[in-house]
Design a protein around this motif. Sequence first.
Motif, PDB file in Angstrom:
ATOM      1  N   LEU A  57       0.795  -1.247   0.222  1.00  0.00           N
ATOM      2  CA  LEU A  57      -0.091   0.243  -0.085  1.00  0.00           C
ATOM      3  C   LEU A  57       0.973   1.230   0.047  1.00  0.00           C
ATOM      4  N   ILE A  58       1.951   1.229   1.017  1.00  0.00           N
ATOM      5  CA  ILE A  58       2.910   2.336   0.699  1.00  0.00           C
ATOM      6  C   ILE A  58       3.191   2.461  -0.804  1.00  0.00           C
ATOM      7  N   ASN A  59       3.519   1.531  -1.295  1.00  0.00           N
ATOM      8  CA  ASN A  59       4.272   1.592  -2.625  1.00  0.00           C
ATOM      9  C   ASN A  59       3.184   2.191  -3.628  1.00  0.00           C
ATOM     10  N   THR A  61       1.025   4.727  -2.929  1.00  0.00           N
ATOM     11  CA  THR A  61       0.389   6.035  -2.222  1.00  0.00           C
ATOM     12  C   THR A  61       1.594   7.068  -2.426  1.00  0.00           C
ATOM     13  N   ASP A  62       1.264   8.286  -2.946  1.00  0.00           N
ATOM     14  CA  ASP A  62       2.172   9.405  -2.861  1.00  0.00           C
ATOM     15  C   ASP A  62       1.633  10.678  -1.755  1.00  0.00           C
ATOM     16  N   LYS A  68       1.374   7.909   3.885  1.00  0.00           N
ATOM     17  CA  LYS A  68       2.511   7.013   3.875  1.00  0.00           C
ATOM     18  C   LYS A  68       3.045   6.954   5.355  1.00  0.00           C
ATOM     19  N   PHE A 112       3.885   3.757  10.001  1.00  0.00           N
ATOM     20  CA  PHE A 112       3.759   3.204  11.622  1.00  0.00           C
ATOM     21  C   PHE A 112       3.090   1.896  11.773  1.00  0.00           C
TER      22      PHE A 112
END
Lengths: 304, 304, 304, 304, 304, 304
Positions: D160-162, D164-165, D170, D175
Motif C-alpha cells: 500500500l505504501i508503494n 500511495t504518494d 504514507k 507506523f
Amino acid sequence: MFMHNKRLMYTVRVAEPNPGLATLMLEQFGGPQGELAAAMRYFTQGLADEDVARRDLLMDIATEELSHLEVIGSIVAMLNRGAKGKLAEAAEEEADLYASMTSGGESHTTSILYGGGAALVNSAGVPWTAAYIDTIGDPACDLRSNIAAESRAKIVYERLINVTDDPGIKDALGFLMTREVAHQKAFEKALYAIPDNFPPGKLPADPQFADVYFDMSQGEGEGSGPWNTGDQWTVISDREAQAAVDGGDGQASVGLDETSGAAVDAFAARTRSDPDSDPVTGADLGAGPGAGRTTRLGDEDSPR
Amino acid sequence: MFMHNKRLMYTVRVAEPNPGLATLMLEQFGGPQGELAAAMRYFTQGLADEDVARRDLLMDIATEELSHLEVIGSIVAMLNRGAKGKLAEAAEEEADLYASMTSGGESHTTSILYGGGAALVNSAGVPWTAAYIDTIGDPACDLRSNIAAESRAKIVYERLINVTDDPGIKDALGFLMTREVAHQKAFEKALYAIPDNFPPGKLPADPQFADVYFDMSQGEGEGSGPWNTGDQWTVISDREAQAAVDGGDGQASVGLDETSGAAVDAFAARTRSDPDSDPVTGADLGAGPGAGRTTRLGDEDSPR
Amino acid sequence: MFMHNKRLMYTVRVAEPNPGLATLMLEQFGGPQGELAAAMRYFTQGLADEDVARRDLLMDIATEELSHLEVIGSIVAMLNRGAKGKLAEAAEEEADLYASMTSGGESHTTSILYGGGAALVNSAGVPWTAAYIDTIGDPACDLRSNIAAESRAKIVYERLINVTDDPGIKDALGFLMTREVAHQKAFEKALYAIPDNFPPGKLPADPQFADVYFDMSQGEGEGSGPWNTGDQWTVISDREAQAAVDGGDGQASVGLDETSGAAVDAFAARTRSDPDSDPVTGADLGAGPGAGRTTRLGDEDSPR
Amino acid sequence: MFMHNKRLMYTVRVAEPNPGLATLMLEQFGGPQGELAAAMRYFTQGLADEDVARRDLLMDIATEELSHLEVIGSIVAMLNRGAKGKLAEAAEEEADLYASMTSGGESHTTSILYGGGAALVNSAGVPWTAAYIDTIGDPACDLRSNIAAESRAKIVYERLINVTDDPGIKDALGFLMTREVAHQKAFEKALYAIPDNFPPGKLPADPQFADVYFDMSQGEGEGSGPWNTGDQWTVISDREAQAAVDGGDGQASVGLDETSGAAVDAFAARTRSDPDSDPVTGADLGAGPGAGRTTRLGDEDSPR
Amino acid sequence: MFMHNKRLMYTVRVAEPNPGLATLMLEQFGGPQGELAAAMRYFTQGLADEDVARRDLLMDIATEELSHLEVIGSIVAMLNRGAKGKLAEAAEEEADLYASMTSGGESHTTSILYGGGAALVNSAGVPWTAAYIDTIGDPACDLRSNIAAESRAKIVYERLINVTDDPGIKDALGFLMTREVAHQKAFEKALYAIPDNFPPGKLPADPQFADVYFDMSQGEGEGSGPWNTGDQWTVISDREAQAAVDGGDGQASVGLDETSGAAVDAFAARTRSDPDSDPVTGADLGAGPGAGRTTRLGDEDSPR
Amino acid sequence: MFMHNKRLMYTVRVAEPNPGLATLMLEQFGGPQGELAAAMRYFTQGLADEDVARRDLLMDIATEELSHLEVIGSIVAMLNRGAKGKLAEAAEEEADLYASMTSGGESHTTSILYGGGAALVNSAGVPWTAAYIDTIGDPACDLRSNIAAESRAKIVYERLINVTDDPGIKDALGFLMTREVAHQKAFEKALYAIPDNFPPGKLPADPQFADVYFDMSQGEGEGSGPWNTGDQWTVISDREAQAAVDGGDGQASVGLDETSGAAVDAFAARTRSDPDSDPVTGADLGAGPGAGRTTRLGDEDSPR
C-alpha cells in the motif's frame, strides 16, 4: 495417490503481462465454472461411487481437471508476473503503480492482496467456495450435473477466447475448451449407460402430477412448445385450479398438545397488532412539515 | 408481476411438532437443492432469455417453485410451532427447553436464532447463497443445468420421504418430488427443441482433442465403458504422452519488458532460498530433548 | 500435470460404519485446517514462485496433500457407506433412519444433502472456502504461513485420534499427522534458507516504533515475559502516551475542495441530531404502562 | 473491559479525497490480512489461554490492533469524505458522479452501498469473514499463526505504501507496518519461551515417516535444498514406493453388517453404468449435422 | 484509541462446564445478533459520522459492545474449559470423549476445530461475516438499523436465559440483555433528535405511490389494520390495476444500435427452441420401461 | 401460492445499453438492501406469524417486492443486452470487447460469468446470501427490522437515481424508491399497533442498568444529547466504575471436577511460556545483519 509431472499438460506462451486480462482468466481458476470446481466435483463423486468402472472415469477426469487448473493458473501467473515484481520492488513511481493497478478489472486486489499470484477467486475477487459443488451422491443425478457443468465451462472458455487476442493464450484456452466438450461426451455416455436413469432414484413419480403443466405466468408473451403441448401434457391455466391441487383447503395445520397450544396462544396474544388502532408511529414523529405533506396523496404540488 | 393466493399449492397437514424433523426439511427451503435455488435459477434465466416461448416456460416454473417454497416453508413452520411458542413464553423449565432443543439436528440454532421460523438455511444451518445458482446466460447450458438441478431435487425429496413417517408430510413431499420430475421433462423438451445444441456455443471443438480420452488414473481398479471404448475414442495412457500434448516443452513463459524483467529478477534474488545452506530453524529451536529424538529416523525406541 | 495411482498413499481399514464419526473426520477433508486447504495453499504458491528449487518443494508437498485428501476422504466414505445405502434404498423403517441420522454431529446433513459422500465441508457442515488460504505471494511470509498451517493440522489430527478407537482409522490418522510434522520441518528449512528473511519485504521498520511494547491491557493479571522485558523493549504504559504517538493531535483530517466541503456541510446539517431536543421516541410510543415502569431506575419492585 | 480515547493512536492527515485509493486501503480494514482479523485472532486466543502472562500479551496486542483498525478506518473515511457528501447531496451532475465512482477500484460499491463509509470488506468488496481467523486453541500453533499473520500484514502495508504518494497516508501506514514487525518479534519470543514447542501437541510423530521426503513432483525443474538433502531426510522418488507406504494394498475398506451390505449392493446394482452398452446420448440428440462432424476425430477439415 | 482493563464489565461465574450450552452461547459471540456485529455496526458508523455528538454516542456504545463480547466470550470459554483440557490431554477414553462431544449442539466442531475456545461462529458453526452489518452511511437509516438490531439482540438473550438454569450465567445474560434495552432507548433518542428524519434522504417520495397499498396477496385470511385502512391509504386490489401502474405497457425495452441489435438477433436465432418440434429427449432415452409407464398420466396402477 | 402476470409492475424504458450502469443497478437486485432480501425477509416472517392480519400485510409486501425484483432485474437485463449479444456472437474484435468490458465497475464479471444476465450479486459481484436477512421470529423486533430495511433501501435507490441520467431508468427507480417509503409507513403502523411493544419480549429489563449510560469513549470530541442527558439517564464516566458493575471481581470462573481440573493443569503446564527465558527466536535466525540493525531502537541512522 496423486503424482505430478513438471511439464504442463499444455504449453503456455503469453506474449506480455496484462494484469487486467489475468483477472478475467481467474474465472476459470477460482470461479464457479472453473477447473477447481470441476476437479472437486468429480473427485468427491469418485471417492464414494460403488461402480468401479465409473469411479475410474471420475478419477481420470478429476485428475485431468487438476492438470487444467495448473494450466490456467500458469496463464494467470504469467500475465501478472511483471506487476508482481514491480510492486514488490517498488520499481515504479507510486502514481504509476497505482494507475496500472486500477485500470481495469480487479487487478488492484490481485496485486495488493495476493501479490500477483493466482488466487482461488473468481474475476470479481470472490473466494472459491464448495457451495459451487453440486455432488449429491446419486450417479444418475451427478452425471447430469457433470454434463451441465462441462457445457457451462465450455461457454466461459469461449467468452474468454472472444476477449483475448494473445495467440498463445487463445491456443491454450482452445485446448481447455475442447476438453470440456470431450468430457461432456464421456459423462453423457456414462449416464445413458445406466439402463433406467429417469426419473432418478427409486420412488416413482405420482402419476397424478407427473405430466401436468401449471401455467403460472400469464399475459401477453405466453408461448408454447413441446414442454406444454402434445398428448403428454395436461395444462392447467385456471388460477383457482392451480391452488390446493390436492383438493384440500390449501391451509397449513399442525396438531399441538395442550402446553404447546397454550404457549402459542399466549405468544400470539402478546404480539398481536391491534387492527382497529390508529397509532401514532415513528414515521409520524420523524416526518417534518415539508416531508409530511409530500408523502400524502393529493398534495402533489407541495414543495419540499 | 407476481401475485399471491393465500391458499397453498398443496395442503399441509402435520401430525405433531418435531423441531428435529423441521431441521431436515430446511434442506429444501434454504438448501442448495431447495426451492429458492430453483425459483431463482429459472427467474434469472427468464429475465434475460431472448426466446419468448422459453421465457414463458422459465417464468411458469419459477413461479411454481416459489409456490413450492411456500409449501415446504409451511411444513417447517408447523413442525416448529410448538417449540416456538414454548421458548418465547418460557412455558417449560429451562432444562426441558434445553433438552428438547439439543436432541437432534440443528433445532437449537433454529430456535435461538430464528425463533422457530422457517429460515433460509440448509439443514446444517448454512445460510442460502446465490453461489448455488449456476445460470450463465446460454440457453443450451442453462437448460442442462436445470435438468440436472431438477434431478437432484427429486432425490433430496426422496431422501426426506424415507426418513418421515408423518403421512401428511409424506403426502406433500410426494407432490413436490413429482413436480421436479415433471419440470425435468419440460426442460428436456426445451433443450432438445434447440436444433443444434451440442456442443453449446459457437466455437467448434478442436478435433485434435475432442475425442481423446486421457487415462490419468491408473492401477488396479481401472474400468472401461462407452466413454473410453469404441471407434470414437482415442485413449492415451502413456504418462509422457499426457503432458504437453501440444508438442511444446510444457513450460509457462511470458515476454517481459526491461523494467519488469529487472524487477522480477531483483525480487527473485531477494527471496531466494539458498539450496546449499543447512540453517538452524525454528523447529530446531522449539524441539525439546525428548521431542527431538522422536522425530529423528532410527530413534524409534526413544521415549518421550 | 497431475497423474493418479489408484492405490491410496496409505491403506484405509475401517472397522464399521459410523456416520457421526464421519462428520468429525470431515474437518480434515473440507475444514480450514484440512488437506484441500493445505494442497491449495502450496499449489497457488508454487505456481508463482520464482525460485525453482522452492517451487519444486511446494509442488511436491501440494501433490502429497492431494494424496492425503484422498485418504481422509476415503475414511469418510467408508464410515458413511452403510448409511448411504440404507437411505438410498429405504432399507430401514423411516423412524430408524431418522434416529440413526440425528444421533450425533451433522450426519443428517451429510446423508440428506450429500447422500453419504465425502463433501467439502467442515464438521459443522460449512462449505470449504478459499478464504482459508493465506497465500500472499511473498516467500518469507508464505513459508511462515505454511509452518503455522502444518502445526495446526498436526493438532487437529491429534484431536481426531483422541476421539477414535477404531484401530485402522487411528493408524491412518497417525500417518497423516506425522506427515504434517515432516512438512513443517521442510518449510522451516526453506524459510531459514532465505538469508535475510526478517522482517519480510524490502521496506525497513521505523526504528522509533519497532521495539516499543504498548501495554494496552492493564489491571490485575498483567504478566511479563521476553516479549516485554529486557533491553530490547521500551514499554509504554502511560495511557496518554499511547495515543497520538506521532506527537500530533490524534485527529483525522482531509483537505476538501469547495464543492466537496459544501456538500459535506449540507449533509451534516441535514442529518444532525439536535443535542438540545428531548424528543418523544418510538420506544416511548411502544412502552406499555407496565413495561414503562420496569425500565425506569428506582422502580425495582414494580411488577410487570 | 474495553475503553476508548478519542485521540487516534496515530494522527491521520490525508491531503485530498480519493475514493479509488480508499478502496485499496480497505484491504487492511476489512481484508484477510487486516486489523480486524488481527484483533479478533488475538482476542479469541486471549479469552481461552491458561497462561496468565501470555494472555496479557494477547490482550495487549489485540487492543492495539483495534486501535489500528480505527486508524486505517479513519484514512478510508477521509479519502471518501468528498464523494460521500457529493453523492448524498446530489452535488454534481449525474454523469459526473457516475464517472467519478467508476474510475478505479470498487469505489462504486463503496459509494452506493456503504455511502462512502469504511465498510468491513476487502479491496474487492468481499465482506470480512471469521473464516480468516485461524485460532485453534493450542498456544504452540496459535503463536506460529500469529507470527505468520504479522509477517503477511507487514507486506500488505508495504504494498500500500508503494502505491500511495500522499505523505500523510504514507506516514501513518509506515507506523502501522512497523508495529506488525514489533508484534511479530513479541510473538516469536512467546513461542520460543515454550520450552518444548515442536512438534506441537502431545502425540509424537511416527519416526517411520517423520523425516521422509516424498518426491511427488518430478521432471525438469526439480531442485534440492536443506528440506530434502542431508542426513536428516530419506527421499523417496520411486513412484510405486510412494503409494501404500504402510505396506498394505492401498485400498479403502469397511466392515458392513448384513443390512447395510445388502442395501449397498442394491444401490450399486440399481445405478450401475453398463460397460458394454453403447448408448445414444443427449449429446448425440443435440449435435446438429455440422457440429457432429467437427466433434469426430478424423474429420478435421470439415467446416462448421 | 482503545484500551483494555483486565476486569470484565460483568463478573462471570459459571457453575460447571457444559460444551453443549457453550454452543448456544456462541450465538451472541459470533452470531448475527451478537456482540461483534453490534460493536462493528456502531464502530463503522462512528468512523464516518459528521455529527460530533452522535459520533460520541456511537463510539461509547461500540466500545461497550466490545466489552460485552468479552463477557459472553468468557462464558463460552468457561463452559468449554473442561472439554478443552480433556481433549488436549487425552484425559478420557476415546469413546468417552467422543460421546461427550457429540451429545448436543455443535460442541464437536468447537472442540475439534477450535480446541474449546470461543470462536467467532454462530451456534450452528457458521463463521461470522460482515454481511451481518447493515451500515449504509445515512444516520436516519443507520439509527433505525441500530434500534432494530438492539431489539433483536434483546430477544436472543431472552431465549438464552430461558434455556439456562445456571444462576451465574443467567445473571450475566440478564445484564447483557438489559443493556440492549438501554442502547435501544439511546438510539431512539438520537433518531428522533434529527428533526426531519422521515423519509430519510433528500429526494421526496412520489405522491402518486406513497400512500397506495397494493393488495398482492388475496384469498381467505386477508386482514386489515392501520396499514391499509383509514384516509391515508388507497388500496388497490384489482389484479390488472396492480400491473404497469405507470400506465405503460408493462414491457421492458432498450434502444440497441445496429451492431448490438444484429448480435442479439443472431444469438436469439442460434439458441431458439423450436416450438413446433417434438424432440426425443434425454429423459426419453433414460426412462426404462417401468419408469416410463409410471410417469404417464392415466397409468396410475402400473407397478414399478 | 404465487402467480405471475407477464406485465411488469412498472414499465421499463432504457435508452441504451450500459453494462457499467447495469453493475450499479445490481445493488438492488442481488445486494443486501435489494429486492430479494426484502421479499425473503417478509416472506419468512409471514410464514410463521400467528397474527392473521399482519401475516396478510407481510405477504402483500413480500409479493410486491418480488414484483420489484422483476423490475430492477429487467433494467439490468436491458442495460446488458447489447454486451450479451456481442460477446456471445464475437461480434466485435477481441480488443474492443475487452475494452468495453473492463471500462467501469464489474461488468467484466457480469459478462464472462453470467453472460450479461441479471445475477443475484451485488455491485461488487458478491453473491447474495441469506445472512442479509435478519428475521428472528418476534414481531416487535421483525417489524423494527423491516422499518430499518425499508429506510435503507430508499437511500440506495436515491443514490442510484443520483448517478443515472437515463430518464426511463430514473422514472422506474423513482417508483421503486417511493414504494419503500410506503412500506416503511405500513410497517410502522403494524409495529405501533402492538400495544406493548417496548421492550420486545417478555422478560423485563433490570432496572439497575436500564437507564445507565456508560461513557466509554472519552477525550476531546465528547458530546451530549437526549441519549445521555436529562433525568432519565445516569451517566457513568469513572473508568473503574465501568468495570465489574455487578460489584464482583470482574473475573471469569468455572467449577471444574477433578479430572477436568487435572487435565487443564496438565495442558497449562505443557504449553506455558517461560517468563524468565530469553529465547533465541525465528526472527533472530532470520534477521540479516542490515535488517537486524534497523530493527533495534537507537540505531536510527543505520542504512539498510
